[in-house]
Design an enzyme around this catalytic site. Structure first.
Site, PDB file in Angstrom:
ATOM      1  N   LEU A   8      22.622 -35.287  63.111  1.00  0.00           N
ATOM      2  CA  LEU A   8      23.852 -35.020  62.344  1.00  0.00           C
ATOM      3  C   LEU A   8      23.795 -34.410  60.924  1.00  0.00           C
ATOM      4  CD1 LEU A   8      23.665 -39.095  61.631  1.00  0.00           C
ATOM      5  CD2 LEU A   8      24.393 -37.673  63.771  1.00  0.00           C
ATOM      6  N   ALA A  10      26.917 -33.041  59.681  1.00  0.00           N
ATOM      7  CA  ALA A  10      28.078 -32.694  59.847  1.00  0.00           C
ATOM      8  C   ALA A  10      28.620 -33.239  57.900  1.00  0.00           C
ATOM      9  CB  ALA A  10      29.115 -34.133  59.748  1.00  0.00           C
ATOM     10  N   ARG A  15      26.378 -33.255  46.597  1.00  0.00           N
ATOM     11  CA  ARG A  15      25.741 -32.797  45.364  1.00  0.00           C
ATOM     12  C   ARG A  15      25.112 -31.184  45.063  1.00  0.00           C
ATOM     13  NH1 ARG A  15      22.112 -36.958  44.104  1.00  0.00           N
ATOM     14  NH2 ARG A  15      21.646 -37.744  45.816  1.00  0.00           N
ATOM     15  N   GLY A  80      30.153 -41.996  57.862  1.00  0.00           N
ATOM     16  CA  GLY A  80      29.128 -42.648  57.888  1.00  0.00           C
ATOM     17  C   GLY A  80      27.630 -41.849  58.510  1.00  0.00           C
ATOM     18  N   ARG A 315      13.118  -2.520  56.653  1.00  0.00           N
ATOM     19  CA  ARG A 315      14.608  -3.779  56.991  1.00  0.00           C
ATOM     20  C   ARG A 315      15.005  -3.765  58.483  1.00  0.00           C
ATOM     21  NH1 ARG A 315      19.402  -0.188  54.907  1.00  0.00           N
ATOM     22  NH2 ARG A 315      20.563  -2.171  55.848  1.00  0.00           N
TER      23      ARG A 315
HETATM   24  C1  UD1 Z   1      20.976 -41.698  54.628  1.00  0.00           C
HETATM   25  C2  UD1 Z   1      20.232 -42.942  54.823  1.00  0.00           C
HETATM   26  C3  UD1 Z   1      19.138 -43.149  54.207  1.00  0.00           C
HETATM   27  C4  UD1 Z   1      17.981 -42.935  54.157  1.00  0.00           C
HETATM   28  C5  UD1 Z   1      18.045 -40.900  53.964  1.00  0.00           C
HETATM   29  C6  UD1 Z   1      16.352 -39.788  53.948  1.00  0.00           C
HETATM   30  C7  UD1 Z   1      22.104 -44.290  55.897  1.00  0.00           C
HETATM   31  C8  UD1 Z   1      23.527 -45.702  56.215  1.00  0.00           C
HETATM   32  N1  UD1 Z   1      21.605 -44.114  54.605  1.00  0.00           N
HETATM   33  O1  UD1 Z   1      20.712 -41.862  52.867  1.00  0.00           O
HETATM   34  O2  UD1 Z   1      18.791 -45.320  54.286  1.00  0.00           O
HETATM   35  O3  UD1 Z   1      16.588 -43.186  52.955  1.00  0.00           O
HETATM   36  O4  UD1 Z   1      19.449 -41.025  54.448  1.00  0.00           O
HETATM   37  O5  UD1 Z   1      17.013 -39.304  53.608  1.00  0.00           O
HETATM   38  O6  UD1 Z   1      22.272 -43.695  56.784  1.00  0.00           O
HETATM   39  N2  UD1 Z   1      25.916 -37.305  58.157  1.00  0.00           N
HETATM   40  C9  UD1 Z   1      26.698 -36.896  58.717  1.00  0.00           C
HETATM   41  N3  UD1 Z   1      28.442 -37.413  58.929  1.00  0.00           N
HETATM   42  C10 UD1 Z   1      28.478 -38.414  57.741  1.00  0.00           C
HETATM   43  C11 UD1 Z   1      27.402 -39.037  57.263  1.00  0.00           C
HETATM   44  C12 UD1 Z   1      26.353 -38.544  56.934  1.00  0.00           C
HETATM   45  O7  UD1 Z   1      26.834 -35.706  59.657  1.00  0.00           O
HETATM   46  O8  UD1 Z   1      29.505 -39.012  58.253  1.00  0.00           O
HETATM   47  C13 UD1 Z   1      25.314 -36.535  57.907  1.00  0.00           C
HETATM   48  C14 UD1 Z   1      24.757 -35.700  56.847  1.00  0.00           C
HETATM   49  O9  UD1 Z   1      25.159 -34.168  56.520  1.00  0.00           O
HETATM   50  C15 UD1 Z   1      23.395 -35.583  56.646  1.00  0.00           C
HETATM   51  C16 UD1 Z   1      22.854 -37.082  57.301  1.00  0.00           C
HETATM   52  O10 UD1 Z   1      23.696 -37.378  58.379  1.00  0.00           O
HETATM   53  O11 UD1 Z   1      22.066 -34.792  57.573  1.00  0.00           O
HETATM   54  C17 UD1 Z   1      22.249 -37.809  56.237  1.00  0.00           C
HETATM   55  O12 UD1 Z   1      23.666 -38.012  55.009  1.00  0.00           O
HETATM   56  P1  UD1 Z   1      22.999 -38.325  53.851  1.00  0.00           P
HETATM   57  O13 UD1 Z   1      24.929 -38.724  52.991  1.00  0.00           O
HETATM   58  O14 UD1 Z   1      23.222 -37.352  53.158  1.00  0.00           O
HETATM   59  O15 UD1 Z   1      22.852 -39.936  53.479  1.00  0.00           O
HETATM   60  P2  UD1 Z   1      21.844 -40.842  52.496  1.00  0.00           P
HETATM   61  O16 UD1 Z   1      23.051 -40.685  51.673  1.00  0.00           O
HETATM   62  O17 UD1 Z   1      20.829 -39.621  52.559  1.00  0.00           O
END
Ligand code: UD1
Ligand code: CA
Length: 450
Positions: A8, A10, A15, A80, A315
């Site tokens: 994942l 996306a 932040r 999500g 380099r």
């Molecule tokens: C997520 C988990 C949380 C966990 C934490 C660990 C969920 C709902 N929560 O939270 O339980 O403790 O990771 O780091 O899964 N992403 C997508 N598409 C989306 C949303 C996210 O590709 O629509 C990807 C992000 O790029 C990232 C990853 O999924 O690589 C996690 O997403 P992020 O929003 O960072 O989740 P957390 O709030 O950290």
């Protein structure tokens, strides 16, 4: 049967406060995404699917550079983590093995941990990687009964009692691909964030009579990066680990804390790295070479017995053979330097080859760029290049030739020849003293006039 990897990548990473997609921020000189892909390679996946969104084209390019065969799917709207996993459905429709979900922002998952995760699948339908967090902060919390994982609750949705739980979700999940796809297709988004949470598949799975469990790993492996501060902490952790590995491999680090490594730095046994050296990506240093203080190296190869620096810059494409000496304020790019050659002071060597035992005098420059194209300088072996020689490339110098100090080399120099190309010197007897007297007198007159 094999394993499919879903990465994942996306999320915008709001932040991070950056124009660069979060997963492309570098750690140890390589994008976070590459670390996640490298970690997943431990499972020898049959299929890799990267889910992109923000900065999708750039993310896809980095992913395909790593593995041209991997599949990229676009998540148009970031609804999500569960919705992100669902984007892989079409690519897994014909896949009968397991799927493992990794996050592009979680770079440190170890091969052993992924093996443990895969092993736990023998007895459970869903396996989630969890960790005991010293400061659980905003991580999702894992609710367990015995060896069963009963639910994952996101921080935003958790009660105070649930927030007190320290067993946290890493985001890494393993399940049969078809089961995982059915579950993510059934997710709702009635929660504090209004998102389709991947974490809710545990609840759905149990309602269908499937079992779920937690495999635990060290917190250091599950570090998820959401802010610049977390990225800086991750970099520090990466550097600490890499320095320890170099020391264990027999590399001398005089002051380990001052040496910066890249993900792929390779250093041979008994090489000596002096304080304050930076390794960018793509560096190999053979056994017994010495890199002296304040040198910066990337994309280069340094052979046995070579001595580099202090204050040298190598380099991409710099290839130094055995016993080469490169001294202070020397920059070398895309150049092959044969054994025993010396380039000791204040020199630029770019797009060039330098023969064995050739000595390059101080202040020498290969003038490789005419403002439009780059050109090569070829220097043979046993050549003595006088200080402050300019090579106007393309140009070549034969074996055992010499250039006089200050020569601007515009034509090829035959083997054994001495090239002299500088204005002839004329001495004017007594003129220095007469000139000084005149200048002092002029200054004195001007002072009186004020
Ligand atoms: C997520 C988990 C949380 C966990 C934490 C660990 C969920 C709902 N929560 O939270 O339980 O403790 O990771 O780091 O899964 N992403 C997508 N598409 C989306 C949303 C996210 O590709 O629509 C990807 C992000 O790029 C990232 C990853 O999924 O690589 C996690 O997403 P992020 O929003 O960072 O989740 P957390 O709030 O950290
Ligand atoms: Ca995260």
């Amino acid at each position: 049967m094999g394993t499919a990897l879903i990465i994942l990548a996306a999320g915008q990473g709001t932040r991070m406060n950056s124009d660069l997609p979060k997963v492309l921020h570098p750690l140890g000189g390589e994008p976070l995404l590459v670390h996640a892909l490298a970690a997943g390679a431990a499972l020898s996946p049959e299929r890799v699917i990267v889910v992109t969104g923000h900065g999708g084209d750039d993310v896809a390019r980095v992913a395909r550079d790593w593995d041209p065969e991997l599949r990229v799917v676009q998540q148009a709207e970031q609804l999500g983590t569960g919705h992100a996993v669902l984007q892989a459905a079409a690519d897994l429709a014909d896949f009968s093995g397991d799927a493992v979900v990794l996050y592009g922002d979680t770079p440190f998952v170890s091969p052993e941990t992924l093996e443990n995760l895969a092993a736990a699948r023998a007895s459970h339908d869903i396996v989630v990687l969890g960790f005991e967090a010293r400061d659980p902060a905003r991580y999702g919390r894992l609710l367990v009964e015995g060896d069963q994982l009963t639910r994952i609750v996101e921080y935003k949705d958790a009660t105070n009692a649930e927030r007190a739980i320290t067993l946290c979700n890493s985001g890494v999940v393993a399940a049969k691909a078809s089961v995982l796809m059915e579950l993510v297709a059934a997710l709702g988004n009635e929660n504090a964030a209004g998102e389709y949470y991947l974490t809710d598949i545990v609840d759905l799975a149990r309602a269908r009579g499937l079992s779920a469990t937690v495999v635990r790993c060290d917190e250091a492996e599950t570090l998820g990066i959401n802010t610049r501060a977390e990225l800086a902490n991750a970099e520090a952790a990466f550097q600490t680990r890499t320095r320890a590995m170099a020391l264990a491999d027999g590399v001398t680090l005089v002051a380990p804390d001052t040496v910066q490594f890249a993900q792929d730095t390779v250093i041979g046994r008994d090489a000596v790295i002096e304080p304050y050296v930076v390794f960018g990506p793509g560096v190999t240093i053979e056994s017994g070479a010495r890199i002296r203080s304040f040198s910066h190296l990337e994309g280069c190869h340094v052979s046995r017995g070579a001595v580099i620096g202090p204050f040298a810059r190598l380099r991409p494409g710099a290839e130094l053979s055995e016993d080469v000496h490169v001294g202070n304020f020397v920059e070398i790019k895309n150049a092959q330097v044969a054994e025993g050659a010396k380039i000791n002071h204040l020199t630029y060597v770019g797009d060039a080859s330098i023969g064995a035992r050739t000595n390059i005098g101080a202040g020498t420059i290969t003038c490789n760029y005419d403002g439009v194209s780059k050109h090569r300088t070829t220097i043979g072996s046993g050549v003595f290049v006088g200080s402050n020689t300019m090579f106007i490339a393309p140009v070549s110098v034969g074996d055992n030739a010499m250039t006089a100090t200050g020569t601007i080399v515009t034509q090829d120099v035959p083997a054994g020849a001495l090239a002299v190309g500088r204005a002839e010197q004329v001495n004017k007897p007594g003129l220095a003293v007469r000139l000084m007297d005149k200048l002092r007198a002029a200054k004195a007159r001007a002072g009186k006039g004020q």
